[in-house]
Design a protein around this motif. Structure first.
Motif, short mmCIF file in Angstrom:
data_model
loop_
_atom_site.label_atom_id
_atom_site.label_comp_id
_atom_site.label_asym_id
_atom_site.label_seq_id
_atom_site.Cartn_x
_atom_site.Cartn_y
_atom_site.Cartn_z
N SER A 28 -14.40 1.35 8.83
CA SER A 28 -14.23 2.57 9.60
C SER A 28 -14.54 3.78 8.74
O SER A 28 -14.57 3.69 7.50
CB SER A 28 -12.79 2.65 10.10
N THR A 29 -14.71 4.92 9.39
CA THR A 29 -14.86 6.18 8.68
C THR A 29 -13.59 7.01 8.79
O THR A 29 -13.55 8.13 8.29
CB THR A 29 -16.03 7.01 9.26
N ALA A 30 -12.56 6.48 9.44
CA ALA A 30 -11.29 7.20 9.60
C ALA A 30 -10.64 7.45 8.25
O ALA A 30 -10.68 6.60 7.37
CB ALA A 30 -10.36 6.41 10.50
N HIS A 31 -10.03 8.63 8.12
CA HIS A 31 -9.39 9.00 6.86
C HIS A 31 -7.88 8.80 6.94
O HIS A 31 -7.28 8.99 7.99
CB HIS A 31 -9.69 10.45 6.52
N SER A 32 -7.28 8.41 5.83
CA SER A 32 -5.84 8.23 5.75
C SER A 32 -5.38 8.48 4.33
O SER A 32 -6.06 8.14 3.37
CB SER A 32 -5.46 6.80 6.17
#
Length: 82
Positions: A28-32
């Protein structure tokens, strides 16, 4: 296809269903900002989900009520007067 259309920052991310603890690893490219230790011993960013295919009534065949932050109570109080 157009060049540079898709993001190049794909990386492995753990998605965790907070209603039942189910987690899966995907790209994914989602940031956390949070990380979690995965089964392979590596540490990955974690994205917390309210519902996934393991807890959604359509996929499980069970009618489970997921109340997050009292949304149902808030709705009932709002429309109880009418």
């Amino acid at each position: 296809m157009k060049k540079d259309l898709h993001p190049s920052s794909y990386r492995y991310v753990v998605f965790k269903d907070m209603s039942n603890g189910y987690a899966f690893l995907s790209k994914s490219t989602a940031h956390s900002k949070e990380t979690i230790q995965w089964e392979d011993g590596n540490e990955y960013p974690v994205i917390k989900l309210e519902i996934s295919s393991q807890s959604h009534p359509f996929f499980t065949g069970k009618n489970v009520l997921v109340d997050t932050a009292g949304r149902i109570d808030k709705f009932n109080k709002k429309y109880a007067k009418k």
